[in-house]
Design a protein around this motif. Sequence first.
Motif, PDB file in Angstrom:
ATOM      1  N   ASN A   1      -2.411 -12.558   5.387  1.00 45.57           N
ATOM      2  CA  ASN A   1      -2.055 -12.320   6.750  1.00 45.57           C
ATOM      3  C   ASN A   1      -0.984 -11.167   6.688  1.00 45.57           C
ATOM      4  OD1 ASN A   1      -4.046 -13.956   7.798  1.00 45.57           O
ATOM      5  ND2 ASN A   1      -2.542 -15.726   7.718  1.00 45.57           N
ATOM      6  N   ASP A   2      -0.581 -10.489   5.510  1.00 49.83           N
ATOM      7  CA  ASP A   2       0.087  -9.509   5.863  1.00 49.83           C
ATOM      8  C   ASP A   2      -0.700  -8.195   5.624  1.00 49.83           C
ATOM      9  OD1 ASP A   2       2.178  -7.496   5.577  1.00 49.83           O
ATOM     10  OD2 ASP A   2       2.999  -8.500   3.754  1.00 49.83           O
ATOM     11  N   TYR A   3      -0.808  -7.273   6.486  1.00 45.90           N
ATOM     12  CA  TYR A   3      -1.753  -6.127   6.418  1.00 45.90           C
ATOM     13  C   TYR A   3      -0.644  -4.707   6.058  1.00 45.90           C
ATOM     14  CZ  TYR A   3      -4.942  -9.361   8.059  1.00 45.90           C
ATOM     15  OH  TYR A   3      -5.778 -10.570   8.275  1.00 45.90           O
ATOM     16  N   ASN A   4       0.364  -4.946   5.680  1.00 46.83           N
ATOM     17  CA  ASN A   4       1.277  -3.738   5.040  1.00 46.83           C
ATOM     18  C   ASN A   4       1.003  -3.823   3.688  1.00 46.83           C
ATOM     19  OD1 ASN A   4       2.094  -2.585   7.745  1.00 46.83           O
ATOM     20  ND2 ASN A   4       3.455  -4.152   7.981  1.00 46.83           N
ATOM     21  N   ASN A   5       1.034  -2.353   3.022  1.00 50.39           N
ATOM     22  CA  ASN A   5       0.935  -2.182   1.643  1.00 50.39           C
ATOM     23  C   ASN A   5       2.365  -2.642   1.018  1.00 50.39           C
ATOM     24  OD1 ASN A   5      -0.107  -1.132  -1.008  1.00 50.39           O
ATOM     25  ND2 ASN A   5       1.216   0.531  -0.502  1.00 50.39           N
TER      26      ASN A   5
ATOM     27  N   MET B   1       7.721  -3.427   8.425  1.00 51.53           N
ATOM     28  CA  MET B   1       7.345  -2.182   8.142  1.00 51.53           C
ATOM     29  C   MET B   1       6.220  -2.097   9.195  1.00 51.53           C
ATOM     30  SD  MET B   1       5.132  -0.929   4.761  1.00 51.53           S
ATOM     31  CE  MET B   1       4.308   0.527   4.909  1.00 51.53           C
ATOM     32  N   LYS B   2       5.991  -0.949   9.892  1.00 51.53           N
ATOM     33  CA  LYS B   2       5.397  -0.485  11.038  1.00 51.53           C
ATOM     34  C   LYS B   2       3.906  -0.156  10.519  1.00 51.53           C
ATOM     35  CE  LYS B   2       8.932   1.424  13.710  1.00 51.53           C
ATOM     36  NZ  LYS B   2       9.468   2.714  14.178  1.00 51.53           N
ATOM     37  N   SER B   3       3.085  -0.150  11.580  1.00 52.35           N
ATOM     38  CA  SER B   3       1.639   0.024  11.258  1.00 52.35           C
ATOM     39  C   SER B   3       1.552   1.516  10.770  1.00 52.35           C
ATOM     40  CB  SER B   3       0.898  -0.251  12.557  1.00 52.35           C
ATOM     41  OG  SER B   3      -0.271   0.516  12.608  1.00 52.35           O
ATOM     42  N   GLU B   4       0.692   1.995  10.060  1.00 46.75           N
ATOM     43  CA  GLU B   4       0.331   3.227   9.610  1.00 46.75           C
ATOM     44  C   GLU B   4       0.028   4.183  10.609  1.00 46.75           C
ATOM     45  OE1 GLU B   4      -2.153   3.458   6.332  1.00 46.75           O
ATOM     46  OE2 GLU B   4      -1.780   5.368   5.999  1.00 46.75           O
ATOM     47  N   THR B   5      -0.529   3.528  11.510  1.00 46.26           N
ATOM     48  CA  THR B   5      -1.695   4.624  12.504  1.00 46.26           C
ATOM     49  C   THR B   5      -1.399   4.163  14.130  1.00 46.26           C
ATOM     50  OG1 THR B   5      -3.384   3.291  12.481  1.00 46.26           O
ATOM     51  CG2 THR B   5      -3.386   5.096  10.715  1.00 46.26           C
ATOM     52  N   GLY B   6      -0.435   2.982  14.044  1.00 48.55           N
ATOM     53  CA  GLY B   6      -0.199   2.470  15.269  1.00 48.55           C
ATOM     54  C   GLY B   6      -1.261   1.199  15.734  1.00 48.55           C
TER      55      GLY B   6
ATOM     56  N   ASP C   1      -2.655  -2.295  15.851  1.00 50.97           N
ATOM     57  CA  ASP C   1      -2.250  -3.520  16.181  1.00 50.97           C
ATOM     58  C   ASP C   1      -2.680  -4.580  15.025  1.00 50.97           C
ATOM     59  OD1 ASP C   1      -0.972  -5.871  16.672  1.00 50.97           O
ATOM     60  OD2 ASP C   1      -1.635  -5.907  18.755  1.00 50.97           O
ATOM     61  N   HIS C   2      -1.893  -5.011  13.996  1.00 46.86           N
ATOM     62  CA  HIS C   2      -2.719  -5.873  13.073  1.00 46.86           C
ATOM     63  C   HIS C   2      -2.752  -7.152  13.699  1.00 46.86           C
ATOM     64  CE1 HIS C   2      -0.379  -3.380   9.674  1.00 46.86           C
ATOM     65  NE2 HIS C   2      -1.316  -2.715  10.139  1.00 46.86           N
ATOM     66  N   SER C   3      -2.430  -7.366  14.837  1.00 46.23           N
ATOM     67  CA  SER C   3      -2.507  -8.840  15.473  1.00 46.23           C
ATOM     68  C   SER C   3      -4.208  -8.957  15.784  1.00 46.23           C
ATOM     69  CB  SER C   3      -1.725  -9.186  16.423  1.00 46.23           C
ATOM     70  OG  SER C   3      -2.083  -8.382  17.377  1.00 46.23           O
ATOM     71  N   LEU C   4      -4.852  -7.698  15.765  1.00 49.09           N
ATOM     72  CA  LEU C   4      -6.303  -7.589  16.131  1.00 49.09           C
ATOM     73  C   LEU C   4      -7.231  -8.207  15.225  1.00 49.09           C
ATOM     74  CD1 LEU C   4      -6.276  -4.205  18.108  1.00 49.09           C
ATOM     75  CD2 LEU C   4      -6.464  -6.446  19.082  1.00 49.09           C
ATOM     76  N   TYR C   5      -6.526  -8.386  13.918  1.00 51.15           N
ATOM     77  CA  TYR C   5      -7.339  -9.024  12.817  1.00 51.15           C
ATOM     78  C   TYR C   5      -7.564 -10.246  13.036  1.00 51.15           C
ATOM     79  CZ  TYR C   5      -6.492  -4.438   9.954  1.00 51.15           C
ATOM     80  OH  TYR C   5      -6.631  -3.377   9.630  1.00 51.15           O
ATOM     81  N   ALA C   6      -6.685 -10.904  13.766  1.00 50.43           N
ATOM     82  CA  ALA C   6      -6.991 -12.236  13.921  1.00 50.43           C
ATOM     83  C   ALA C   6      -8.082 -12.734  14.711  1.00 50.43           C
ATOM     84  CB  ALA C   6      -5.549 -12.837  14.650  1.00 50.43           C
ATOM     85  N   LEU C   7      -8.688 -11.679  15.518  1.00 48.14           N
ATOM     86  CA  LEU C   7      -9.905 -12.038  16.202  1.00 48.14           C
ATOM     87  C   LEU C   7     -11.267 -12.042  15.313  1.00 48.14           C
ATOM     88  CD1 LEU C   7      -9.478  -9.132  18.910  1.00 48.14           C
ATOM     89  CD2 LEU C   7      -8.926 -11.342  19.259  1.00 48.14           C
TER      90      LEU C   7
ATOM     91  N   ILE D   1      -3.407   3.980   3.492  1.00 44.30           N
ATOM     92  CA  ILE D   1      -2.584   3.173   2.809  1.00 44.30           C
ATOM     93  C   ILE D   1      -2.940   1.766   3.039  1.00 44.30           C
ATOM     94  CG2 ILE D   1      -0.084   2.685   2.294  1.00 44.30           C
ATOM     95  CD1 ILE D   1       0.782   5.548   2.578  1.00 44.30           C
ATOM     96  N   ASN D   2      -2.819   1.480   4.388  1.00 45.29           N
ATOM     97  CA  ASN D   2      -3.055   0.135   4.827  1.00 45.29           C
ATOM     98  C   ASN D   2      -4.412  -0.103   5.275  1.00 45.29           C
ATOM     99  OD1 ASN D   2      -0.240  -0.545   4.678  1.00 45.29           O
ATOM    100  ND2 ASN D   2       0.297  -0.084   6.867  1.00 45.29           N
ATOM    101  N   ALA D   3      -5.441   0.936   5.042  1.00 41.95           N
ATOM    102  CA  ALA D   3      -6.659   0.709   5.587  1.00 41.95           C
ATOM    103  C   ALA D   3      -6.799   0.292   7.031  1.00 41.95           C
ATOM    104  CB  ALA D   3      -7.453  -0.053   4.538  1.00 41.95           C
ATOM    105  N   GLU D   4      -6.109   1.083   7.935  1.00 41.50           N
ATOM    106  CA  GLU D   4      -6.266   0.540   9.410  1.00 41.50           C
ATOM    107  C   GLU D   4      -7.473   1.296  10.002  1.00 41.50           C
ATOM    108  OE1 GLU D   4      -2.304   1.414  10.718  1.00 41.50           O
ATOM    109  OE2 GLU D   4      -1.661  -0.322   9.665  1.00 41.50           O
ATOM    110  N   PRO D   5      -8.207   0.660  10.898  1.00 41.03           N
ATOM    111  CA  PRO D   5      -9.667   1.321  11.409  1.00 41.03           C
ATOM    112  C   PRO D   5      -9.220   2.646  12.224  1.00 41.03           C
ATOM    113  CG  PRO D   5      -9.640  -0.948  11.903  1.00 41.03           C
ATOM    114  CD  PRO D   5      -8.289  -0.625  11.152  1.00 41.03           C
ATOM    115  N   GLN D   6      -9.732   3.840  11.788  1.00 43.01           N
ATOM    116  CA  GLN D   6      -9.165   4.919  12.474  1.00 43.01           C
ATOM    117  C   GLN D   6     -10.265   5.627  13.318  1.00 43.01           C
ATOM    118  OE1 GLN D   6      -7.331   7.269   9.322  1.00 43.01           O
ATOM    119  NE2 GLN D   6      -5.671   7.690  11.177  1.00 43.01           N
ATOM    120  N   TYR D   7     -11.422   5.727  12.774  1.00 48.29           N
ATOM    121  CA  TYR D   7     -12.547   6.408  13.768  1.00 48.29           C
ATOM    122  C   TYR D   7     -13.927   6.080  12.977  1.00 48.29           C
ATOM    123  CZ  TYR D   7     -12.834  10.310  10.536  1.00 48.29           C
ATOM    124  OH  TYR D   7     -12.912  11.209   9.081  1.00 48.29           O
ATOM    125  N   LEU D   8     -14.993   6.329  13.734  1.00 48.70           N
ATOM    126  CA  LEU D   8     -16.474   5.978  13.249  1.00 48.70           C
ATOM    127  C   LEU D   8     -16.672   7.123  12.538  1.00 48.70           C
ATOM    128  CD1 LEU D   8     -18.362   3.499  13.424  1.00 48.70           C
ATOM    129  CD2 LEU D   8     -19.325   4.745  15.157  1.00 48.70           C
TER     130      LEU D   8
END
Lengths: 93, 847
Positions: free
Chosen positions: A3-7, B1-6, B8-14, B583-590
């Motif tokens: 549950n840590d999504y920061n590198n 540490m902040k999100s790389e792209t803005g 929200d990591h809490s959305l992964y809990a969905l 870096i963090n593999a946050e979803p950006q676009y399709l």
Amino acid sequence: MPNDYNNRLKLLTPILALTVWAAHFLLLWCASSIFPEQVLARWLAAAFTLIALVALYGIMRWQAVTTVFSIPGLGLALSAVAIVFTAMPALIG
Amino acid sequence: MKSETGFDHSLYALFPTHHKRPEGEREELERIWCKPRGWEYLTAVNNNYIGFYYIATAFLFFLLAGVLALGMRVQLTAPLLQILPQETYNQFFTMHGTVMMFLFAVPMVEAIGVLLLPQMLAARDLPFPRLSAYAFWAYLVGGLCFFASLFVGLAPDGGWFMYPPLTSIAYSPGINADFWLLGIGFIEISAIAGAIEIIVGVLRTRAPGMTLDRMPMFAWAMLVFAAMIIIAFPSVILSTLLLELERAFNWPFFDPTRGGDPMLWQHLFWFFGHPEVYIIFLPAAGLMSMMVSTVARTPLVGYRLNVLALVATGFISFGVWAHHMFATGMPRLSTGYFSAASMAVSLPAGIQVFCWIATLASGKIRWSTPALFVVGSVLVFTMGGLTGVMVGMVPFDWQAHDTYFIVAHLHYVLIGGMVFPMFAAFYHWVGMTSSRPLSERVGKWVFWLQFVGLHVTFLPMHLTGFMGMPRRVYTYMPGRGLDLLNQISTVGAFIMGAGVVLFLIDLARNFRFTTNDDAGNIYGGSTLEWLPTGLYSTRSIPVVRSRDPLWDDPKICDDVEQGRYFLPGSVTGLRETIVTSPINAEPQYLQLMPGPSVWPLAAAVLTAGFFLALTVQAYMFSAVSGVIGLACVLRWLWETDRPIQQDKADIGAGITVPISITGPQSHGWWALNTLFTVMGMIVLMGLFGYLYLYGIHPEVWIAAPPVLQTLGISLVLVLAIVAAWMSRRVLAMTKRGEFAGQGPWLLGVLGAMLLGAASWWDVAGWDSAGLDPAASGQGATVFVLIAFQGFTVAIAAIMAVYLGYRSGKGLLTTPTNVTLDIVVRFIGYTALQGLAIVLLTRLYPGA
């Protein structure tokens, strides 16, 4: 890690340190090629080595690396060893 | 540490979601990613097919090169045999080395990457599937034509490194050397295309949550591998170009009587050639790291150390190129530096080996066939590495140079470092592509035959080398104690060959290619490629929460298959994948992905025709092939970057992202930057050649054209950058959906015309200063740099005209457009490249 999504893998420091190694190596080789079999090449090697080690120290301070037992610390250590080892032939060869 | 792209990591809990998925969603995915039929297999671009074709072709070349090796061993069984005449033997050893290095080793690891990476990263496909298809077909056609030269006695015979002056027109007057130079230059372009695909794929198409720290080791290895290709391969492309120009037009790059130098070839070639060894080894090391963990049934010990070792190896391997040149009389200090670096590179390689040993020691090994190959590989690679440290010492190298000791060393390294891991990977991952696993019992025989055969073949070569037997000589004299050792080596080679034949039998009996009914996770791997997959990769794209998701979340397979994660269906009705942050593999676009097409195949065949026709000096045929090939490329690109109605997409759990963006966040931006790096490296190596030749032969240098002229050319190039920038501004000022007018593309064309004017002025200036490309090393290097700039300008001009045509057809979307973005950035880069060439060649004090 769950549950840590920061590198957490800090590779910037090792990459910077290895870039210093690469620049140091190329400068040493250029000096030895431009001034073949001359003492000047050895003095230049010593100077470049000092500059490279200072650069590594600067990276260490900038990135706030406090221990060698971390990936940034090991990257710095590896680069420092490679830099000193590469310069050895100029100093004792 | 902040999100790389803005994001929200809490959305992964969905995720995993709990709603029932709509009926027919999976069927739609299957329809969109449908299986080819009949001739459509030639137009397939999906990684499952291209990866498989690639691996099969690379393995074919492995077999062919292996047959050549057996031929050589038969010739060397006894002294003074005449089974292979001297000329044929020269062709055999040249083709064996060339095919193994260029047509087997690099393509094989790239092929394994194409097949495994999308599934390992849970992407639908690699980001540029048509580029993968082009790279494969170019490699297949070029490689087969190149190999066929052997059957007509026109195969290259100057060794796999093709040193001039032996390969200059004076000593190699036939077209054998041209086959090598043009063939290899062409095939390397294909390797670079693959590398661009892999870099962008690994950095931008990972499953959400798969941070750099959670990437599979193979993905890390492929990332370093591809970055090394981008840095190293331009050097061999340039060197082959220079030697071909010397042979065809008498430009004296390597002729010391006219200010050239044969050592320049060696520097350029080995700047590629030694990193090449690590380029081959690192992906295999990535496979090893993953298999070691599975074999020992425990997470890899020292994951981060392993990553550090991969990166450090990538760097330090670029400091060892001249250890192949210790015997050439380099300054003593230089040899010392390269010797030290050669030993230093063993440090990171050692880290990896110790991580593997620690993993094996800490787990419980299951002695399967992959396990045998993995352990055998560690042993054999370590033996080769130790003799590598020996030859890294200059005095020892002087003794062993060009003897069979080196042959033994390099085969231990390459077989231990690449071939054994490859066989291990075949057995380990066969369950992904075959409905039946390979035989464990036969596999063990395959291993032992190869393991024993390897030592029987190459261990005696250390001794024959010490006894002074030189490489690349078709026979030896009797009575020197070499007979028995050579006979043993020949027997060993056939034992190894028997192992490979047994593997083929196993393949024929058990391998049945499939894309949807595979044998599955036979050995209990922990990473995402073992999720249930179809041609669309995984049904839904999971959130990655650890490095070993399949071990840590037993429900993940079912959740993914039920569509409870990202992108469970197709949002747009087209092929698509999620692009994530690097870096963090946050979803950006399709990203919308292109489907099957015949154009990559057509373009590849015609590109091969262009190069092959050049080899046999059929210039008209070559030109026609080149023009039609270019048209095919443009035709394939035409279908991409189409305007679509939808601008946002729901990718699961109500999370919406944009569709197909431009600018620094887009994957196309990353790919173009990577291409710029390749082109920049070619120019950098060219400038190195210029300075190097000045250092060796300053006496042939003439004065540069006037400084005022240089400033004028620079100003024109700066104006080209301004025109390109204006083009984008005009488009950006237009409201969404409105027509931007003729301004954007006309400004692009103006930029390209300014580039052309600058190049013409540069040539005219040097010409009036009296510089002749055939007269001196200075002339040759200056004009080759200008020629490369001219080639780049021509591409920029074609792109600008293409942009105008798309604008006329109403395909120039506003206020941003991917095609325009690419064209103006290419023009800007070309101007900067021109500035570097003009300023260095004209203002360098030596001129």
